[in-house]
Design a protein around this motif. Structure first.
Motif, PDB file in Angstrom:
ATOM      1  N   VAL A  61       2.295  -5.413  10.218  1.00 26.10           N
ATOM      2  CA  VAL A  61       1.173  -5.419   9.277  1.00 26.10           C
ATOM      3  C   VAL A  61       1.010  -6.809   8.664  1.00 26.10           C
ATOM      4  CG1 VAL A  61       0.211  -4.374   7.200  1.00 26.10           C
ATOM      5  CG2 VAL A  61       1.582  -2.986   8.769  1.00 26.10           C
ATOM      6  N   PRO A  62      -0.134  -7.463   8.889  1.00 27.03           N
ATOM      7  CA  PRO A  62      -0.338  -8.807   8.360  1.00 27.03           C
ATOM      8  C   PRO A  62      -0.203  -8.844   6.835  1.00 27.03           C
ATOM      9  CG  PRO A  62      -2.059  -8.240   9.942  1.00 27.03           C
ATOM     10  CD  PRO A  62      -1.293  -6.982   9.670  1.00 27.03           C
ATOM     11  N   GLY A  63       0.628  -9.730   6.354  1.00 26.26           N
ATOM     12  CA  GLY A  63       0.767  -9.902   4.915  1.00 26.26           C
ATOM     13  C   GLY A  63       1.588  -8.844   4.210  1.00 26.26           C
ATOM     14  N   ALA A  64       2.197  -7.931   4.943  1.00 27.51           N
ATOM     15  CA  ALA A  64       3.015  -6.896   4.299  1.00 27.51           C
ATOM     16  C   ALA A  64       4.177  -7.534   3.552  1.00 27.51           C
ATOM     17  CB  ALA A  64       3.540  -5.914   5.336  1.00 27.51           C
ATOM     18  N   GLU A  65       4.442  -7.019   2.361  1.00 28.80           N
ATOM     19  CA  GLU A  65       5.543  -7.513   1.544  1.00 28.80           C
ATOM     20  C   GLU A  65       6.732  -6.566   1.678  1.00 28.80           C
ATOM     21  OE1 GLU A  65       4.460  -8.388  -2.532  1.00 28.80           O
ATOM     22  OE2 GLU A  65       2.360  -8.645  -1.946  1.00 28.80           O
ATOM     23  N   LEU A  66       7.910  -7.106   1.965  1.00 28.61           N
ATOM     24  CA  LEU A  66       9.129  -6.307   2.017  1.00 28.61           C
ATOM     25  C   LEU A  66       9.915  -6.501   0.730  1.00 28.61           C
ATOM     26  CD1 LEU A  66       8.366  -6.177   5.044  1.00 28.61           C
ATOM     27  CD2 LEU A  66      10.813  -6.274   5.540  1.00 28.61           C
ATOM     28  N   PHE A  67      10.273  -5.401   0.108  1.00 20.03           N
ATOM     29  CA  PHE A  67      11.076  -5.439  -1.114  1.00 20.03           C
ATOM     30  C   PHE A  67      12.361  -4.675  -0.837  1.00 20.03           C
ATOM     31  CE2 PHE A  67      12.420  -3.753  -5.261  1.00 20.03           C
ATOM     32  CZ  PHE A  67      12.439  -4.921  -6.018  1.00 20.03           C
ATOM     33  N   PRO A 115      -6.490   3.580   1.670  1.00 21.24           N
ATOM     34  CA  PRO A 115      -6.667   3.031   0.326  1.00 21.24           C
ATOM     35  C   PRO A 115      -6.645   1.511   0.368  1.00 21.24           C
ATOM     36  CG  PRO A 115      -4.409   3.718   0.634  1.00 21.24           C
ATOM     37  CD  PRO A 115      -5.140   4.107   1.896  1.00 21.24           C
ATOM     38  N   ALA A 116      -6.931   0.895  -0.758  1.00 22.31           N
ATOM     39  CA  ALA A 116      -6.884  -0.573  -0.811  1.00 22.31           C
ATOM     40  C   ALA A 116      -5.459  -1.076  -0.642  1.00 22.31           C
ATOM     41  CB  ALA A 116      -7.459  -1.070  -2.134  1.00 22.31           C
ATOM     42  N   ALA A 117      -4.487  -0.276  -1.070  1.00 19.84           N
ATOM     43  CA  ALA A 117      -3.083  -0.688  -0.982  1.00 19.84           C
ATOM     44  C   ALA A 117      -2.220   0.524  -0.647  1.00 19.84           C
ATOM     45  CB  ALA A 117      -2.623  -1.301  -2.304  1.00 19.84           C
ATOM     46  N   LEU A 118      -1.140   0.265   0.081  1.00 17.59           N
ATOM     47  CA  LEU A 118      -0.218   1.326   0.485  1.00 17.59           C
ATOM     48  C   LEU A 118       1.208   0.880   0.201  1.00 17.59           C
ATOM     49  CD1 LEU A 118       0.305   4.054   1.957  1.00 17.59           C
ATOM     50  CD2 LEU A 118       0.405   2.742   4.095  1.00 17.59           C
ATOM     51  N   MET A 120      -0.337   1.263  14.214  1.00 16.98           N
ATOM     52  CA  MET A 120      -1.684   1.656  13.810  1.00 16.98           C
ATOM     53  C   MET A 120      -2.272   0.738  12.757  1.00 16.98           C
ATOM     54  SD  MET A 120      -2.031   5.726  13.430  1.00 16.98           S
ATOM     55  CE  MET A 120      -0.304   6.063  13.170  1.00 16.98           C
ATOM     56  N   LEU A 121      -1.418   0.233  11.877  1.00 19.56           N
ATOM     57  CA  LEU A 121      -1.904  -0.580  10.765  1.00 19.56           C
ATOM     58  C   LEU A 121      -1.866  -2.072  11.080  1.00 19.56           C
ATOM     59  CD1 LEU A 121      -0.121   1.299   7.833  1.00 19.56           C
ATOM     60  CD2 LEU A 121      -2.451   1.620   8.681  1.00 19.56           C
ATOM     61  N   GLY A 122      -1.496  -2.396  12.302  1.00 17.51           N
ATOM     62  CA  GLY A 122      -1.274  -3.790  12.660  1.00 17.51           C
ATOM     63  C   GLY A 122      -2.488  -4.693  12.550  1.00 17.51           C
ATOM     64  N   GLU A 123      -3.685  -4.143  12.729  1.00 15.80           N
ATOM     65  CA  GLU A 123      -4.890  -4.980  12.673  1.00 15.80           C
ATOM     66  C   GLU A 123      -5.723  -4.700  11.431  1.00 15.80           C
ATOM     67  OE1 GLU A 123      -7.029  -4.383  16.278  1.00 15.80           O
ATOM     68  OE2 GLU A 123      -5.447  -5.212  17.554  1.00 15.80           O
ATOM     69  N   SER A 124      -5.136  -4.029  10.449  1.00 19.14           N
ATOM     70  CA  SER A 124      -5.896  -3.665   9.255  1.00 19.14           C
ATOM     71  C   SER A 124      -5.805  -4.770   8.205  1.00 19.14           C
ATOM     72  CB  SER A 124      -5.360  -2.362   8.665  1.00 19.14           C
ATOM     73  OG  SER A 124      -4.103  -2.584   8.051  1.00 19.14           O
ATOM     74  N   ASP A 125      -6.705  -4.681   7.217  1.00 13.73           N
ATOM     75  CA  ASP A 125      -6.661  -5.602   6.086  1.00 13.73           C
ATOM     76  C   ASP A 125      -5.998  -4.936   4.883  1.00 13.73           C
ATOM     77  OD1 ASP A 125      -8.565  -3.745   5.509  1.00 13.73           O
ATOM     78  OD2 ASP A 125     -10.159  -5.170   5.014  1.00 13.73           O
ATOM     79  N   LEU A 126      -5.234  -3.901   5.140  1.00 15.48           N
ATOM     80  CA  LEU A 126      -4.552  -3.136   4.102  1.00 15.48           C
ATOM     81  C   LEU A 126      -3.478  -3.986   3.424  1.00 15.48           C
ATOM     82  CD1 LEU A 126      -4.057  -0.161   2.981  1.00 15.48           C
ATOM     83  CD2 LEU A 126      -2.297  -0.009   4.740  1.00 15.48           C
ATOM     84  N   ARG A 127      -3.447  -3.965   2.106  1.00 19.50           N
ATOM     85  CA  ARG A 127      -2.338  -4.570   1.379  1.00 19.50           C
ATOM     86  C   ARG A 127      -1.187  -3.575   1.390  1.00 19.50           C
ATOM     87  NH1 ARG A 127      -2.282  -5.525  -3.789  1.00 19.50           N
ATOM     88  NH2 ARG A 127      -0.851  -7.262  -3.551  1.00 19.50           N
ATOM     89  N   MET A 128      -0.009  -4.043   1.769  1.00 20.91           N
ATOM     90  CA  MET A 128       1.099  -3.112   1.942  1.00 20.91           C
ATOM     91  C   MET A 128       2.385  -3.653   1.336  1.00 20.91           C
ATOM     92  SD  MET A 128       2.340  -1.224   5.440  1.00 20.91           S
ATOM     93  CE  MET A 128       3.487   0.167   5.329  1.00 20.91           C
ATOM     94  N   LEU A 129       3.066  -2.775   0.603  1.00 22.36           N
ATOM     95  CA  LEU A 129       4.391  -3.071   0.060  1.00 22.36           C
ATOM     96  C   LEU A 129       5.367  -2.105   0.709  1.00 22.36           C
ATOM     97  CD1 LEU A 129       6.288  -4.468  -2.021  1.00 22.36           C
ATOM     98  CD2 LEU A 129       5.668  -2.644  -3.630  1.00 22.36           C
ATOM     99  N   VAL A 130       6.391  -2.646   1.353  1.00 22.93           N
ATOM    100  CA  VAL A 130       7.395  -1.844   2.054  1.00 22.93           C
ATOM    101  C   VAL A 130       8.701  -1.930   1.265  1.00 22.93           C
ATOM    102  CG1 VAL A 130       8.618  -1.480   4.223  1.00 22.93           C
ATOM    103  CG2 VAL A 130       6.274  -2.375   4.244  1.00 22.93           C
ATOM    104  N   VAL A 131       9.081  -0.832   0.640  1.00 18.52           N
ATOM    105  CA  VAL A 131      10.301  -0.775  -0.160  1.00 18.52           C
ATOM    106  C   VAL A 131      11.364  -0.040   0.647  1.00 18.52           C
ATOM    107  CG1 VAL A 131      11.334   0.003  -2.323  1.00 18.52           C
ATOM    108  CG2 VAL A 131       8.919  -0.702  -2.274  1.00 18.52           C
ATOM    109  N   HIS A 132      12.537  -0.643   0.761  1.00 18.51           N
ATOM    110  CA  HIS A 132      13.585  -0.031   1.574  1.00 18.51           C
ATOM    111  C   HIS A 132      14.935  -0.555   1.111  1.00 18.51           C
ATOM    112  CE1 HIS A 132      13.408   2.376   5.423  1.00 18.51           C
ATOM    113  NE2 HIS A 132      14.726   2.203   5.312  1.00 18.51           N
ATOM    114  N   HIS A 143      13.115   0.266  10.422  1.00 13.00           N
ATOM    115  CA  HIS A 143      11.767   0.816  10.244  1.00 13.00           C
ATOM    116  C   HIS A 143      10.967  -0.054   9.265  1.00 13.00           C
ATOM    117  CE1 HIS A 143      12.120   4.585  12.501  1.00 13.00           C
ATOM    118  NE2 HIS A 143      13.380   4.613  12.092  1.00 13.00           N
ATOM    119  N   ALA A 144      11.605  -0.500   8.200  1.00  6.90           N
ATOM    120  CA  ALA A 144      10.935  -1.383   7.246  1.00  6.90           C
ATOM    121  C   ALA A 144      10.551  -2.693   7.911  1.00  6.90           C
ATOM    122  CB  ALA A 144      11.844  -1.650   6.044  1.00  6.90           C
ATOM    123  N   ARG A 145      11.451  -3.224   8.710  1.00  5.46           N
ATOM    124  CA  ARG A 145      11.159  -4.489   9.391  1.00  5.46           C
ATOM    125  C   ARG A 145      10.001  -4.319  10.379  1.00  5.46           C
ATOM    126  NH1 ARG A 145      16.998  -4.484   9.269  1.00  5.46           N
ATOM    127  NH2 ARG A 145      17.696  -5.982   7.681  1.00  5.46           N
TER     128      ARG A 145
END
Length: 301
Positions: A262-268, A178-181, A231-243, A254-256
């Protein structure tokens, strides 16, 4: 799993191991993948389940068969107007979609159509066994029936499954990205689950390796290939990691790992909400709805 049940299974596996580690591995994998009882058992679970039924009654339910099993899709229309985006929601191991109705309600109130899956052997879905292989096949079936999805949101095992599906890990099943995960309290790789299970059941290393080999043969790749973060390390996927750093079931590293890979992943960090309350915590719902909304705005721009 109650301590008495664990002790009984340990003894059975120990006896089988003395004859054949391969046979013990096959039996161990059945135990490992056996879905827990479906009805809510604890008082708090029954209370949450009962409160969720008002939202669940709004859903259109559809069987979602795939090669080797079937999931159950619950399709929720937006609260008003036409759907602004379509979102796939998946629950964790041993859970059911009823426990994610606070999130579903927040998403539909914000204008989304939500397709929420009960895994095989969970909730209202048929079956008795679930591994990551069946989960990825269920996600593939959902994409073929309802996709494409603008965003995917998964709790615990459900988040890892969507990440694995986005990475195209399973031989013969296309990647569904998807565009975002959004992952919520999700593991970043699978080998640790086998290690923890082997430790709990006191399996010999040869039995653990044989269990892993069965999954690798069925999946068509090494278990190391199930590293969702890698697997997602080279993707352009927008990702929000909630933990939550106080999560006692899936450690915060695991969140870290997602954040570092993942480039640009946001940790919340939703500290204080542990592994289960996190899916209905108000700050978490607000951040997820905002993140998904930002995704829709970027696509429309």
């Amino acid at each position: 799993m109650a301590s008495f049940g664990i002790a009984v299974i340990r003894n059975i596996l120990r006896g089988v191991e003395t004859v054949s580690p391969a046979a013990a591995a096959r039996l161990g994998l059945k135990v490992f993948s056996l879905a827990p009882p479906k009805p809510p058992r604890r008082a708090k679970e029954r209370e949450v389940f009962a409160a969720a039924q008002g939202v669940m009654r709004r859903a259109r339910r559809e069987a979602l068969p795939f090669d080797g099993g079937a999931a159950l899709a619950h399709v929720f229309a937006p609260a008003s107007g036409a759907a602004q985006r379509r979102i796939l929601v998946t629950h964790g191991w041993g859970s059911r979609i009823d426990y994610m109705t606070a999130l579903i309600g927040a998403l539909t109130a914000a204008g989304a159509e939500v397709v929420a899956l009960d895994w095989p052997g969970h909730g209202g879905a048929p079956g008795r066994f679930l591994t990551m292989i069946e989960a990825v096949k269920a996600i593939d079936a959902a994409w073929r029936r309802y996709g494409p999805f603008d965003a995917g949101i998964g709790h615990s095992f459900g988040g890892a499954a969507q990440a694995v599906a986005a990475g195209g890990v399973l031989s013969g099943v296309p990647a569904h990205r998807p565009a975002a995960l959004v992952t919520i309290g999700s593991p970043s790789e699978m080998r640790w689950l086998f290690a923890d299970f082997a430790k709990m059941m006191r399996l010999k290393p040869a039995t653990q390796r044989a269990m892993e080999a069965i999954i690798e043969d069925r999946a068509g790749r090494s278990l190391d290939g199930f590293s969702a973060a890698a697997m997602l390390g080279e993707s352009d996927l927008r990702m929000l990691v909630v933990h939550a750093e106080d999560d006692k079931e899936v450690a915060a590293h695991h969140a870290r790992a997602y954040g570092e890979a993942v480039p640009g992943a946001e940790l919340f960090w939703a500290n204080g909400y542990g592994h289960r309350r996190i899916v209905s915590a108000a700050p978490v719902l607000a951040r997820i709805v905002g993140f998904v909304g930002e995704t829709g705005q970027r696509q429309a721009a």
